[in-house]
Each structure stands twice: as structure tokens, then as C-alpha cells.
Design an enzyme around this catalytic site. Structure first.
Site, PDB file in Angstrom:
ATOM      1  N   LYS A  12      37.060  27.403  39.764  1.00 21.65           N
ATOM      2  CA  LYS A  12      36.305  27.474  41.332  1.00 21.65           C
ATOM      3  C   LYS A  12      37.823  28.067  42.011  1.00 21.65           C
ATOM      4  O   LYS A  12      37.239  28.870  42.927  1.00 21.65           O
ATOM      5  CB  LYS A  12      36.282  26.186  42.072  1.00 21.65           C
ATOM      6  CG  LYS A  12      34.910  25.504  41.273  1.00 21.65           C
ATOM      7  CD  LYS A  12      35.080  23.581  42.139  1.00 21.65           C
ATOM      8  CE  LYS A  12      35.859  23.348  42.114  1.00 21.65           C
ATOM      9  NZ  LYS A  12      36.566  22.133  41.124  1.00 21.65           N
ATOM     10  N   ARG A  15      51.253  21.794  36.056  1.00 23.85           N
ATOM     11  CA  ARG A  15      50.915  21.202  37.799  1.00 23.85           C
ATOM     12  C   ARG A  15      50.997  19.824  36.868  1.00 23.85           C
ATOM     13  O   ARG A  15      50.547  19.779  35.999  1.00 23.85           O
ATOM     14  CB  ARG A  15      49.152  21.793  38.331  1.00 23.85           C
ATOM     15  CG  ARG A  15      49.301  22.257  39.139  1.00 23.85           C
ATOM     16  CD  ARG A  15      47.726  22.649  39.576  1.00 23.85           C
ATOM     17  NE  ARG A  15      46.695  21.495  39.071  1.00 23.85           N
ATOM     18  CZ  ARG A  15      45.372  21.183  39.857  1.00 23.85           C
ATOM     19  NH1 ARG A  15      45.252  22.609  39.718  1.00 23.85           N
ATOM     20  NH2 ARG A  15      44.705  20.278  40.032  1.00 23.85           N
ATOM     21  N   ARG A  55      46.341  26.207  30.739  1.00 19.74           N
ATOM     22  CA  ARG A  55      46.806  26.028  32.488  1.00 19.74           C
ATOM     23  C   ARG A  55      48.231  25.467  32.551  1.00 19.74           C
ATOM     24  O   ARG A  55      48.360  25.606  33.033  1.00 19.74           O
ATOM     25  CB  ARG A  55      45.765  25.588  33.662  1.00 19.74           C
ATOM     26  CG  ARG A  55      46.391  25.890  34.619  1.00 19.74           C
ATOM     27  CD  ARG A  55      45.174  25.239  35.843  1.00 19.74           C
ATOM     28  NE  ARG A  55      44.930  24.018  36.324  1.00 19.74           N
ATOM     29  CZ  ARG A  55      43.382  23.879  36.381  1.00 19.74           C
ATOM     30  NH1 ARG A  55      42.787  24.230  37.113  1.00 19.74           N
ATOM     31  NH2 ARG A  55      43.335  22.371  37.040  1.00 19.74           N
ATOM     32  N   ARG A  62      33.747  15.908  46.666  1.00 16.93           N
ATOM     33  CA  ARG A  62      33.533  14.993  45.342  1.00 16.93           C
ATOM     34  C   ARG A  62      33.393  13.473  44.885  1.00 16.93           C
ATOM     35  O   ARG A  62      33.319  13.085  44.195  1.00 16.93           O
ATOM     36  CB  ARG A  62      35.302  14.906  45.236  1.00 16.93           C
ATOM     37  CG  ARG A  62      35.801  16.443  44.146  1.00 16.93           C
ATOM     38  CD  ARG A  62      37.541  15.822  43.692  1.00 16.93           C
ATOM     39  NE  ARG A  62      37.907  16.359  42.776  1.00 16.93           N
ATOM     40  CZ  ARG A  62      38.741  17.747  43.382  1.00 16.93           C
ATOM     41  NH1 ARG A  62      38.705  18.462  44.287  1.00 16.93           N
ATOM     42  NH2 ARG A  62      39.005  17.359  41.692  1.00 16.93           N
ATOM     43  N   ARG A  87      40.207  13.294  35.250  1.00 17.54           N
ATOM     44  CA  ARG A  87      39.535  14.381  36.297  1.00 17.54           C
ATOM     45  C   ARG A  87      38.330  14.590  35.476  1.00 17.54           C
ATOM     46  O   ARG A  87      37.385  14.395  36.295  1.00 17.54           O
ATOM     47  CB  ARG A  87      40.797  15.203  36.694  1.00 17.54           C
ATOM     48  CG  ARG A  87      41.769  14.969  37.195  1.00 17.54           C
ATOM     49  CD  ARG A  87      43.050  16.372  37.187  1.00 17.54           C
ATOM     50  NE  ARG A  87      42.727  17.333  37.444  1.00 17.54           N
ATOM     51  CZ  ARG A  87      43.541  18.165  36.722  1.00 17.54           C
ATOM     52  NH1 ARG A  87      44.531  17.350  35.544  1.00 17.54           N
ATOM     53  NH2 ARG A  87      43.072  19.750  37.236  1.00 17.54           N
TER      54      ARG A  87
HETATM   55  P1  ADP Z   1      40.756  20.424  39.814  1.00 12.46           P
HETATM   56  O1  ADP Z   1      39.553  21.291  40.045  1.00 12.46           O
HETATM   57  O2  ADP Z   1      41.549  21.029  38.903  1.00 12.46           O
HETATM   58  O3  ADP Z   1      40.751  19.937  39.451  1.00 12.46           O
HETATM   59  P2  ADP Z   1      42.333  20.139  42.446  1.00 12.46           P
HETATM   60  O4  ADP Z   1      42.903  21.113  43.383  1.00 12.46           O
HETATM   61  O5  ADP Z   1      41.191  20.171  43.436  1.00 12.46           O
HETATM   62  O6  ADP Z   1      41.960  20.407  40.796  1.00 12.46           O
HETATM   63  O7  ADP Z   1      42.441  18.766  42.755  1.00 12.46           O
HETATM   64  C1  ADP Z   1      43.791  18.544  42.540  1.00 12.46           C
HETATM   65  C2  ADP Z   1      43.116  16.503  42.406  1.00 12.46           C
HETATM   66  O8  ADP Z   1      43.797  16.444  44.237  1.00 12.46           O
HETATM   67  C3  ADP Z   1      42.643  15.552  42.210  1.00 12.46           C
HETATM   68  O9  ADP Z   1      42.452  15.462  40.930  1.00 12.46           O
HETATM   69  C4  ADP Z   1      42.547  14.623  43.155  1.00 12.46           C
HETATM   70  O10 ADP Z   1      43.226  13.595  42.778  1.00 12.46           O
HETATM   71  C5  ADP Z   1      42.874  15.452  44.756  1.00 12.46           C
HETATM   72  N1  ADP Z   1      41.465  16.333  45.990  1.00 12.46           N
HETATM   73  C6  ADP Z   1      40.911  17.046  45.334  1.00 12.46           C
HETATM   74  N2  ADP Z   1      40.208  17.105  46.603  1.00 12.46           N
HETATM   75  C7  ADP Z   1      39.723  16.290  46.667  1.00 12.46           C
HETATM   76  C8  ADP Z   1      38.989  14.951  47.551  1.00 12.46           C
HETATM   77  N3  ADP Z   1      37.639  15.883  48.040  1.00 12.46           N
HETATM   78  N4  ADP Z   1      38.446  13.815  47.556  1.00 12.46           N
HETATM   79  C9  ADP Z   1      39.939  13.120  46.962  1.00 12.46           C
HETATM   80  N5  ADP Z   1      40.378  13.835  46.259  1.00 12.46           N
HETATM   81  C10 ADP Z   1      40.790  15.321  45.454  1.00 12.46           C
END
Ligand code: ADP
Length: 192
Positions: A13, A133, A127, A88, A144
Site C-alpha cells: 500500500k 522499523r 523490509r 482498520r 499485525r
Molecule cells: P503496516 O501496514 O505495515 O502494518 P502502518 O504503517 O500502516 O503499517 O501502521 C503501523 C502501525 O500504526 C499499526 O500496526 C498500528 O499500531 C498503527 N496504526 C496505523 N494506522 C492505524 C489505524 N487506522 N488504527 C489504529 N492503529 C493504526
């Protein structure tokens, strides 16, 4: 164009959104990036989010909605946006729907990047080696993916029921996937 990208961690994404942003000339809004910026800045919100993120769990819906509302109120979103990482869970999907209706900017497209789980795990491992990260350790990755299956996958059904979902195959070279996305977003594409 107002667009939301859906897909599991590692589905690509973020990478594709960065390219789509140039193509569509609208901002890329990544809630993960917004949260990481708060963590880096050491803000109150960042301090609250840091541990939750490192564990691979979801930060509270209230924090996310406030952050998003704030971001969407900026003038650069007048011609649309690419949303990545939100919603999410179903509560976030409902909240977003209500927010966008209230500001008169309903979602136009929901695009799911579909990638098999084995490949997700492999990509995130790559990654982790490249970017380091804090949440790309094996335990957090497992969490996750679990959170994605139980809480985020239903969001795909939400957009399907609203007639806004397009599914795009996320397996292949970056360029290949990008072209599929562009095609899926062209006016003649099937939306269903
Ligand atoms: P990925 O898609 O690789 O899991 P992101 O960068 O989108 O990584 O998100 C990293 C972390 O940030 C998530 O695991 C969560 O803890 C937090 N996060 C991001 N977006 C949301 C959301 N919409 N609601 C709750 N937590 C979020």
C-alpha cells in the site's frame, strides 16, 4: 479523486500510494506515517502510541479519528486524497464514512491490494532488514497479520457492500502492480 487503499501489512500500500500520489496529484495520507511522525516528535500522542505500535496492536480509534479529521481539514485535500492505513476496523470505517459525508466528500474508490500471506511475511522480513522499523520484528508482524485478519478484513466487506470495492492483484513487479492500479481507477474499469 478520493481513494482508500486496503490490504494487509506488506501488501505494498505505502509503496504504491507514493507513486499514485504523483500520478493523481493528490496527497498520500498514511496513518502509520502520521503516527510515526508523532512518535519521532515525542508528542503526548506519540508517547501514547509508541508501545502499542511496537506490539503490532491498534492505536485507539479516538486518537486516529482526531488525527485524521485534522489532516483532512487541510486545504491540500480539496481535490482528493489517497488514504492508507485507515480504516482498520469496522468502527473506523463507520466513523470515516460519517466524517466524509459531513464534509461533503464521500469516498469514491476502495482498492484492495491482494497478496497471499506467505508473500506478506517474506516482504516484511525484507523490509525489516532494510529499514529497521520497530514493529517489523517477528512477534509484532505475527500480531499485525492477526489483527488484520480479525479486524481489518471485515472492512473489505464494508466497501464491497457499499459498491465501492475494486480488487487488484498485488503480486508482481512494482511497475506491473502500479499499472493494474491505474487501470482499476480509470473511468471505464469495472467497479464491483
Ligand atoms: P503496516 O501496514 O505495515 O502494518 P502502518 O504503517 O500502516 O503499517 O501502521 C503501523 C502501525 O500504526 C499499526 O500496526 C498500528 O499500531 C498503527 N496504526 C496505523 N494506522 C492505524 C489505524 N487506522 N488504527 C489504529 N492503529 C493504526
Amino acid at each position: 479523486m478520493r481513494l482508500v487503499l486496503l490490504g494487509a501489512p506488506g501488501s505494498g500500500k505505502g509503496t504504491q500510494a507514493a507513486r499514485l500520489k504523483e500520478h493523481l496529484q493528490v496527497p498520500h495520507i498514511s496513518t502509520g506515517d502520521l503516527l510515526r511522525a508523532e512518535v519521532a516528535a515525542g508528542s503526548k500522542l506519540g508517547l501514547e502510541a509508541k508501545e502499542v505500535m511496537a506490539r503490532g496492536e491498534l492505536v485507539s480509534d479516538a486518537i486516529l479519528l482526531g488525527m485524521l479529521e485534522d489532516r483532512l481539514s487541510r486545504p491540500d485535500t480539496a481535490n482528493g486524497f489517497i488514504l492508507d492505513g485507515y480504516p482498520r476496523n469496522l468502527a473506523q470505517a463507520d466513523a470515516l464514512d460519517a466524517l466524509l459525508k459531513r464534509i461533503g466528500q464521500p469516498m469514491e474508490y476502495a482498492v484492495q491490494l491482494e497478496v497471499p500471506t506467505e508473500l506478506l511475511v517474506e516482504r516484511i522480513a525484507g523490509r525489516a532488514a532494510a529499514e529497521g522499523r520497530a514493529d517489523d520484528n517477528p512477534e509484532s508482524v505475527r500480531k499485525r497479520l492477526e489483527v488484520y485478519d480479525s479486524q481489518t478484513a471485515p472492512v473489505i466487506e464494508f466497501y464491497r457492500q457499499h459498491g465501492q470495492l475494486t480488487v487488484v492483484d498485488g503480486v508482481g513487479a512494482l511497475d506491473e502492480v502500479f499499472h493494474r492500479l491505474v487501470e482499476a481507477l480509470s473511468p471505464t474499469a469495472d467497479v464491483g
